[in-house]
Design a protein around this motif. Structure first.
Motif, PDB file in Angstrom:
ATOM      1  N   GLN A 161       0.834  -1.196   0.000  1.00  0.00           N
ATOM      2  CA  GLN A 161       0.000   0.000   0.000  1.00  0.00           C
ATOM      3  C   GLN A 161       0.873   1.252   0.000  1.00  0.00           C
ATOM      4  OE1 GLN A 161      -3.454   0.476   2.278  1.00  0.00           O
ATOM      5  NE2 GLN A 161      -3.894  -1.698   2.477  1.00  0.00           N
ATOM      6  N   PRO A 162       0.545   2.216  -0.870  1.00  0.00           N
ATOM      7  CA  PRO A 162       1.340   3.449  -0.900  1.00  0.00           C
ATOM      8  C   PRO A 162       1.060   4.306   0.325  1.00  0.00           C
ATOM      9  CG  PRO A 162      -0.568   3.648  -2.337  1.00  0.00           C
ATOM     10  CD  PRO A 162      -0.579   2.237  -1.804  1.00  0.00           C
ATOM     11  N   THR A 163       1.983   5.215   0.623  1.00  0.00           N
ATOM     12  CA  THR A 163       1.711   6.187   1.685  1.00  0.00           C
ATOM     13  C   THR A 163       0.650   7.169   1.159  1.00  0.00           C
ATOM     14  OG1 THR A 163       3.325   7.768   0.876  1.00  0.00           O
ATOM     15  CG2 THR A 163       4.126   6.092   2.429  1.00  0.00           C
ATOM     16  N   LYS A 164       0.120   7.954   2.086  1.00  0.00           N
ATOM     17  CA  LYS A 164      -0.881   8.958   1.692  1.00  0.00           C
ATOM     18  C   LYS A 164      -0.295   9.941   0.671  1.00  0.00           C
ATOM     19  CE  LYS A 164      -4.366  11.251   4.268  1.00  0.00           C
ATOM     20  NZ  LYS A 164      -4.699  12.142   5.317  1.00  0.00           N
ATOM     21  N   ASP A 165       0.955  10.345   0.905  1.00  0.00           N
ATOM     22  CA  ASP A 165       1.594  11.308  -0.009  1.00  0.00           C
ATOM     23  C   ASP A 165       1.804  10.704  -1.388  1.00  0.00           C
ATOM     24  OD1 ASP A 165       1.639  13.219   1.908  1.00  0.00           O
ATOM     25  OD2 ASP A 165       3.778  13.010   2.401  1.00  0.00           O
ATOM     26  N   GLU A 166       2.224   9.443  -1.417  1.00  0.00           N
ATOM     27  CA  GLU A 166       2.438   8.784  -2.718  1.00  0.00           C
ATOM     28  C   GLU A 166       1.121   8.679  -3.483  1.00  0.00           C
ATOM     29  OE1 GLU A 166       6.220   5.896  -1.496  1.00  0.00           O
ATOM     30  OE2 GLU A 166       4.164   5.188  -1.209  1.00  0.00           O
ATOM     31  N   ALA A 167       0.070   8.269  -2.767  1.00  0.00           N
ATOM     32  CA  ALA A 167      -1.233   8.130  -3.414  1.00  0.00           C
ATOM     33  C   ALA A 167      -1.722   9.479  -3.939  1.00  0.00           C
ATOM     34  CB  ALA A 167      -2.246   7.549  -2.433  1.00  0.00           C
ATOM     35  N   ARG A 168      -1.481  10.521  -3.160  1.00  0.00           N
ATOM     36  CA  ARG A 168      -1.925  11.861  -3.574  1.00  0.00           C
ATOM     37  C   ARG A 168      -1.166  12.317  -4.826  1.00  0.00           C
ATOM     38  NH1 ARG A 168      -5.844  14.658  -4.795  1.00  0.00           N
ATOM     39  NH2 ARG A 168      -5.431  16.861  -4.909  1.00  0.00           N
ATOM     40  N   LEU A 169       0.132  11.990  -4.845  1.00  0.00           N
ATOM     41  CA  LEU A 169       0.978  12.348  -5.990  1.00  0.00           C
ATOM     42  C   LEU A 169       0.421  11.717  -7.271  1.00  0.00           C
ATOM     43  CD1 LEU A 169       3.528  14.037  -5.983  1.00  0.00           C
ATOM     44  CD2 LEU A 169       4.873  11.955  -5.695  1.00  0.00           C
TER      45      LEU A 169
ATOM     46  N   VAL B 169       9.629  15.960  -4.141  1.00  0.00           N
ATOM     47  CA  VAL B 169       9.950  14.522  -4.021  1.00  0.00           C
ATOM     48  C   VAL B 169      11.418  14.204  -4.270  1.00  0.00           C
ATOM     49  CG1 VAL B 169       7.640  13.587  -4.454  1.00  0.00           C
ATOM     50  CG2 VAL B 169       9.170  13.979  -6.385  1.00  0.00           C
ATOM     51  N   VAL B 170      12.106  15.081  -5.043  1.00  0.00           N
ATOM     52  CA  VAL B 170      13.519  14.761  -5.314  1.00  0.00           C
ATOM     53  C   VAL B 170      14.442  15.313  -4.219  1.00  0.00           C
ATOM     54  CG1 VAL B 170      13.164  14.728  -7.808  1.00  0.00           C
ATOM     55  CG2 VAL B 170      14.025  16.817  -6.707  1.00  0.00           C
TER      56      VAL B 170
ATOM     57  N   ASP C 245      19.053  11.310  -5.064  1.00  0.00           N
ATOM     58  CA  ASP C 245      19.920  11.360  -6.256  1.00  0.00           C
ATOM     59  C   ASP C 245      19.243  12.102  -7.406  1.00  0.00           C
ATOM     60  OD1 ASP C 245      21.822   9.981  -4.981  1.00  0.00           O
ATOM     61  OD2 ASP C 245      21.534   8.066  -6.046  1.00  0.00           O
ATOM     62  N   SER C 246      17.916  12.031  -7.410  1.00  0.00           N
ATOM     63  CA  SER C 246      17.176  12.632  -8.535  1.00  0.00           C
ATOM     64  C   SER C 246      17.214  14.160  -8.521  1.00  0.00           C
ATOM     65  CB  SER C 246      15.723  12.173  -8.513  1.00  0.00           C
ATOM     66  OG  SER C 246      15.668  10.788  -8.649  1.00  0.00           O
ATOM     67  N   GLU C 247      17.729  14.739  -7.443  1.00  0.00           N
ATOM     68  CA  GLU C 247      17.858  16.200  -7.395  1.00  0.00           C
ATOM     69  C   GLU C 247      18.734  16.681  -8.558  1.00  0.00           C
ATOM     70  OE1 GLU C 247      18.840  17.272  -3.394  1.00  0.00           O
ATOM     71  OE2 GLU C 247      17.853  19.219  -3.596  1.00  0.00           O
TER      72      GLU C 247
ATOM     73  N   SER D 216       6.982  15.432 -15.258  1.00  0.00           N
ATOM     74  CA  SER D 216       6.148  14.304 -14.799  1.00  0.00           C
ATOM     75  C   SER D 216       6.992  13.051 -14.538  1.00  0.00           C
ATOM     76  CB  SER D 216       5.031  14.011 -15.801  1.00  0.00           C
ATOM     77  OG  SER D 216       5.571  13.683 -17.064  1.00  0.00           O
ATOM     78  N   GLY D 217       7.979  12.797 -15.410  1.00  0.00           N
ATOM     79  CA  GLY D 217       8.799  11.586 -15.277  1.00  0.00           C
ATOM     80  C   GLY D 217       9.533  11.534 -13.947  1.00  0.00           C
ATOM     81  N   LEU D 218       9.977  12.703 -13.469  1.00  0.00           N
ATOM     82  CA  LEU D 218      10.695  12.725 -12.187  1.00  0.00           C
ATOM     83  C   LEU D 218       9.772  12.331 -11.043  1.00  0.00           C
ATOM     84  CD1 LEU D 218      12.913  15.922 -12.496  1.00  0.00           C
ATOM     85  CD2 LEU D 218      13.607  13.522 -12.580  1.00  0.00           C
ATOM     86  N   VAL D 219       8.508  12.752 -11.160  1.00  0.00           N
ATOM     87  CA  VAL D 219       7.523  12.390 -10.136  1.00  0.00           C
ATOM     88  C   VAL D 219       7.281  10.879 -10.174  1.00  0.00           C
ATOM     89  CG1 VAL D 219       5.091  12.633  -9.512  1.00  0.00           C
ATOM     90  CG2 VAL D 219       6.431  14.663 -10.079  1.00  0.00           C
TER      91      VAL D 219
END
Ligand code: ACO
Length: 391
Positions: A173-181, A287-288, A292-294, A324-327
């Motif tokens: 199950q995703p976190t609330k933040d992940e699901a919202r994203l 989210v970054v 590393d994605s920064e 979008s891809g970074l998200v």
């Protein structure tokens, strides 16, 4: 036979630029100001306060649902998520290395063959729109897991649409933040006026073909890198650039060599930053942070600066695909699922536009400006030149 001079068509517009192809009350864009509205509601407000299910209702019924209508639609999504039993063996037989957009196109087509209902009325088609929207995430998640040698995960009955998709992909199950994203990503992609894939859906629908065929046309059109396929290409590009310090040289070289377009930039309608890119950028920034994605995010920011200096005067700015891809990457989603996510959201828009168009349907049948040979006589094969390449 006497040659007839065929008149040039003064109405020709390459790529139908500037041509109004249909009337619609669903989505409007102000390309100069960078504004986008679904039924008059700004994309920023929808991204902040709404949910994908609510946006689906808004597009299909042209108004927001009441609390009980929203509950009913969510319940219907949950009921429809499981795939018809005939689908699973097909997913298993697909090549593991098949491109997911091709898989989605094939499976959407299969849904049509399994639908034995002959009723083509509004209610039956609304129900088909709900089912396709509910089932596309299940199909993509099942294919993704099977290709990795994992078992498909059954839909979770108490998770909302976006959260359930993440759950079916990862098995947890995703976190609330992940699901919202993910929810926000689906809202941002749900509709976009007369974009290429919506137009192709409408062209198919205008022949009074069926809703599935219209959606299949949309999927096939969305796949291309000039449209939905750009989000995957952006990530490849920024990976290849490697560091923000190399952006200027990369852009300069691309323009000098006329190599190809800088992916994630430019739009037929927006002559400033795409408002969806602004929303995605802020989510991506968050989210970054500290990951590393920064580094990749900083490449995108630098690309925006360099592109603005280079071609901002031509109205070429960041579009929805830049961030979008970074998200998605932060959500652990592989690049070849980025465009399918676009389709998972846009199926709401395609079906809403088709349902709307069918209310006053007229066959799309534009002209072509003929630039070929003038009328001439048939040549028997023995009298034809032997080698046309030397003509
Ligand atoms: N990079 C470099 N130059 C560009 C870009 C870009 N991304 N986009 C447009 N241009 C230039 C073209 O070279 C052309 O220049 P010229 O007039 O000197 O020849 C000019 O801008 C106009 O380009 P067109 O292709 O005629 O514009 P069109 O409206 O047809 O194209 C498109 C729009 C296809 C989106 C284009 O901007 C592009 O190829 N972008 C890159 C791919 C991309 O990100 N696609 C996603 C779009 S959003 C979506 O569909 C979800």
């Amino acid at each position: 036979m006497g040659a007839t001079k065929l008149a040039a068509n003064p109405g020709f517009s390459a790529g139908l630029e500037g041509v109004t192809a249909a009337r619609s009350g669903l989505c409007s864009i102000d390309g100069q100001q960078g504004r986008l509205y679904y039924l008059g509601y700004s994309i920023e407000e929808l991204a902040q306060y709404s949910s994908f299910e609510e946006v689906c209702f808004l597009l299909w019924r042209r108004r927001f649902p009441t609390a009980s209508e929203l509950k009913a639609l969510k319940k219907r999504f949950v009921e429809c998520r499981a795939l018809p039993e005939e689908i699973a063996p097909h997913i298993e037989r697909l090549p593991k290395d098949a491109a997911p957009m091709g898989v989605l196109r094939t499976l959407a087509s299969l849904l049509c063959n399994l639908d034995k209902n002959q009723d083509n009325g509004v209610a039956a088609n609304e129900e088909r729109a709900v089912r396709m929207t509910a089932q596309f995430p299940t199909m993509m998640a099942a294919f993704h897991r099977l290709r990795r040698g994992q078992k498909a995960v059954a839909p979770h009955p108490s998770l909302d649409h976006a959260a359930n998709f993440l759950y079916m992909l990862s098995g947890s199950q995703p976190t609330k933040d992940e699901a919202r994203l993910m929810d926000v990503a689906l809202i941002l992609h749900a509709d976009h006026e007369m974009n290429a894939s919506t137009f192709s859906s409408l062209v198919t629908a205008s022949t009074l073909s069926d809703l599935y065929s219209a959606v299949v046309s949309g999927i096939g059109t969305l796949k291309g890198p000039l449209h939905g396929g750009a989000n995957e290409e952006v990530l490849k590009m920024i990976d290849a650039i490697g560091d923000a310090s190399k952006v200027e040289a990369y852009v300069r070289e691309s323009f000098r060599a006329k190599k190809y377009r800088i992916m994630g930039f430019g739009h037929r309608i927006y002559k400033t930053v795409d408002p969806r890119a602004r929303v995605f950028k802020e989510y991506a920034r968050n989210v970054v942070a500290g990951t590393d994605s920064e580094r990749l995010f900083n490449i995108n920011v630098r690309l925006e600066e360099v592109m603005q200096a280079q071609v901002g005067s031509k109205g070429i700015y960041a579009n929805v695909d830049l961030y979008s891809g970074l998200v998605y990457q932060a959500l652990g989603i592989p690049p070849d699922l980025f465009t399918p996510i676009f389709a998972i959201a846009r199926v709401a828009g395609w079906t809403a536009h088709v349902l709307e168009y069918w209310q006053e349907n007229r066959l799309f049948r534009p002209n072509a400006e003929y630039v070929g040979p003038e009328p001439r006589s048939y040549e028997p094969v023995e009298k034809r030149r032997q080698d046309y390449s030397k003509a």
